[in-house]
Design a protein around this motif. Structure first.
Motif, PDB file in Angstrom:
ATOM      1  N   VAL A  39       1.558 -19.106  23.131  1.00 10.42           N
ATOM      2  CA  VAL A  39       2.389 -17.982  23.557  1.00 10.42           C
ATOM      3  C   VAL A  39       1.638 -16.680  23.360  1.00 10.42           C
ATOM      4  CG1 VAL A  39       4.507 -16.714  23.108  1.00 10.42           C
ATOM      5  CG2 VAL A  39       4.530 -19.201  23.100  1.00 10.42           C
ATOM      6  N   LEU A  70      15.899 -14.353  23.854  1.00  9.05           N
ATOM      7  CA  LEU A  70      16.023 -15.063  25.130  1.00  9.05           C
ATOM      8  C   LEU A  70      16.866 -14.294  26.129  1.00  9.05           C
ATOM      9  CD1 LEU A  70      16.364 -18.818  24.105  1.00  9.05           C
ATOM     10  CD2 LEU A  70      14.320 -17.540  24.765  1.00  9.05           C
ATOM     11  N   ALA A 100      14.555 -11.848  27.640  1.00  6.99           N
ATOM     12  CA  ALA A 100      13.691 -12.581  28.560  1.00  6.99           C
ATOM     13  C   ALA A 100      14.454 -12.940  29.830  1.00  6.99           C
ATOM     14  CB  ALA A 100      13.156 -13.842  27.894  1.00  6.99           C
ATOM     15  N   HIS A 141      13.005 -20.807  35.708  1.00  6.27           N
ATOM     16  CA  HIS A 141      12.991 -20.107  34.428  1.00  6.27           C
ATOM     17  C   HIS A 141      14.379 -19.541  34.106  1.00  6.27           C
ATOM     18  CE1 HIS A 141       8.362 -19.313  34.815  1.00  6.27           C
ATOM     19  NE2 HIS A 141       8.665 -20.590  34.644  1.00  6.27           N
ATOM     20  N   TYR A 166       7.061 -12.543  26.223  1.00  8.55           N
ATOM     21  CA  TYR A 166       6.989 -13.800  25.472  1.00  8.55           C
ATOM     22  C   TYR A 166       5.908 -13.712  24.402  1.00  8.55           C
ATOM     23  CZ  TYR A 166       9.971 -16.306  28.823  1.00  8.55           C
ATOM     24  OH  TYR A 166      11.030 -16.744  29.582  1.00  8.55           O
ATOM     25  N   GLN A 190       6.872 -12.200  21.128  1.00  9.68           N
ATOM     26  CA  GLN A 190       7.932 -12.838  20.355  1.00  9.68           C
ATOM     27  C   GLN A 190       7.535 -14.160  19.716  1.00  9.68           C
ATOM     28  OE1 GLN A 190      10.721 -11.272  19.494  1.00  9.68           O
ATOM     29  NE2 GLN A 190       9.561  -9.654  20.500  1.00  9.68           N
ATOM     30  N   ALA A 241       9.358 -21.843  25.083  1.00 10.49           N
ATOM     31  CA  ALA A 241       8.813 -20.584  25.593  1.00 10.49           C
ATOM     32  C   ALA A 241       7.351 -20.742  25.984  1.00 10.49           C
ATOM     33  CB  ALA A 241       8.958 -19.487  24.541  1.00 10.49           C
ATOM     34  N   VAL A 282       5.500 -19.300  29.427  1.00 12.43           N
ATOM     35  CA  VAL A 282       4.522 -18.209  29.417  1.00 12.43           C
ATOM     36  C   VAL A 282       3.199 -18.628  30.039  1.00 12.43           C
ATOM     37  CG1 VAL A 282       3.528 -18.636  27.124  1.00 12.43           C
ATOM     38  CG2 VAL A 282       3.622 -16.304  28.032  1.00 12.43           C
TER      39      VAL A 282
END
Length: 205
Positions: free
Chosen positions: A25, A57, A60, A98, A143, A146, A158, A162
């Motif tokens: 990530v 999230l 995101a 996604h 992403y 985090q 995740a 990413v």
């Protein structure tokens, strides 16, 4: 305990798979180039939790809604040709997936899709290209920023997203004639900086 000791203790507590996922990530942005970034700063003493996952999230998800809407409108407008047409026809499907993943993960806590207005950015090839680069790099770095704030299970999911976003960024940069990976690393931004970058696009009503 010193910061160095805290870091060592944390690393020791992670298994090899989790360390790899965090590295993925954090490093997934390398394929994408420079970054406009989103990140929730980690509070001192805080630890990954389900509640923190939901906050991250949901932010995101906001960005994924923007990307999915952007590519879908560009595809329906039918103004893009050649490499751009191929790019948008494939990437729009990824972004829909996604969104579906994040809404399923969040369940009833998922935010609603915002009102979006892309102007001529989805029909003018140059504006589309510039906006696509901006959005992809924003998503990657969101992403990326985090990785240390997510629980192990959410982090693993995740990482799957990413890496794809990084490929999108590299692809659209190559179409634009830009270096797909101009930098060795990208620095995350704060949540406030990320929100400012998103606001500056004017895409979210």
């Amino acid at each position: 305990m010193s910061l160095r000791r805290e870091s060592t203790a944390t690393e020791t507590s992670l298994d090899r798979g989790e360390l790899f996922a965090r590295a993925l990530v954090a490093g997934g942005v390398l394929a994408g180039g420079g970054a406009l970034v989103a990140a929730f700063p980690r509070l001192a003493g805080s630890a990954p939790s389900a509640a923190q996952d939901r906050k991250i999230l949901n932010f995101a998800l906001l960005l994924e809604y923007v990307e999915a809407g952007f590519y879908e409108e560009a595809f329906k407008n039918g103004k893009l040709t050649g490499d751009l047409r191929e790019y948008v026809s494939i990437v729009r499907g990824h972004e829909r997936q996604h969104v579906a993943f994040l809404t399923k993960a969040l369940g009833g806590a998922a935010r609603k899709e915002p009102k979006l207005d892309f102007g001529d950015a989805t029909s003018d090839p140059q504006r589309f290209t510039d906006a696509a680069i901006e959005l992809e790099e924003l998503m990657i770095a969101a992403y990326n920023g985090q990785a240390v704030n997510l629980t192990k299970a959410t982090l693993a999911q995740a990482a799957k997203i990413v890496s794809v976003e990084a490929r999108h960024a590299g692809w659209i940069r190559a179409i634009a004639g830009k270096n797909p990976a101009p930098d060795a690393t990208d620095a995350p931004k704060t949540a406030a900086q990320a929100q400012m970058s998103l606001d500056q696009t004017g895409f979210v009503g």
